[in-house]
Design an enzyme around this catalytic site. Structure first.
Site, PDB file in Angstrom:
ATOM      1  N   ARG A  52       0.866  -1.284   0.225  1.00 12.02           N
ATOM      2  CA  ARG A  52      -0.083  -0.068   0.134  1.00 12.02           C
ATOM      3  C   ARG A  52       0.759   1.221   0.088  1.00 12.02           C
ATOM      4  NH1 ARG A  52      -3.368  -0.814   5.006  1.00 12.02           N
ATOM      5  NH2 ARG A  52      -1.288  -1.661   5.762  1.00 12.02           N
ATOM      6  N   ASN A  70      -6.029  -2.785   2.051  1.00 10.61           N
ATOM      7  CA  ASN A  70      -5.853  -4.289   2.160  1.00 10.61           C
ATOM      8  C   ASN A  70      -7.300  -4.946   2.310  1.00 10.61           C
ATOM      9  OD1 ASN A  70      -3.137  -4.422   2.240  1.00 10.61           O
ATOM     10  ND2 ASN A  70      -2.907  -4.612   4.453  1.00 10.61           N
TER      11      ASN A  70
END
Length: 127
Positions: A52, A70
């Site tokens: 990320r 996520n």
């Protein structure tokens, strides 16, 4: 130059630069290629490997907006918006590069469409 003229020039310079910046952005937006939006989901080893964070960094480097997060099933999902060429660059990165420790098995793209304006002002990590 008298102190008053110097102060006036110092005050006017930032405003002139801002005006040029605004005109440049307006010109770029009026002649820019179409804006695109696409959803994505990345499969593989993409959690616990800073995926990320690297995605956010790459998006900001490329100049696209959107988000990444996520999922509970071990994937990473999100949305990218921006000029078509930049969105395509981000799609390629999400499919082939990722974070240094990641392993991308596949990336699914969906809901790709032309949009009239960006829905986000930056790229962010969602939790």
């Amino acid at each position: 130059m008298c102190p008053l003229s110097f102060a006036a020039a110092a005050f006017a310079a930032p405003r002139a630069r801002l005006s040029l910046l605004r005109r440049g952005l307006a010109a770029a937006m009026s002649t820019a290629e179409p804006l695109k939006s696409v959803d994505y989901e990345v499969f593989g080893r993409v959690q616990g490997v800073c995926f990320r964070m690297y995605t956010e960094g790459e998006a900001k480097k490329i100049g696209v907006v959107g988000w990444v997060k996520n999922t509970s099933k071990g994937t990473v999902t999100g949305q990218v918006q921006g000029p078509e060429e930049k969105v395509n660059s981000m799609k390629s990165w999400l499919s082939k590069v990722g974070s240094p420790s990641s392993r991308i098995d596949r990336t699914d793209f969906s809901n790709e469409k032309t949009i009239s304006k960006l829905e986000y002002s930056n790229f962010s990590i969602r939790y």
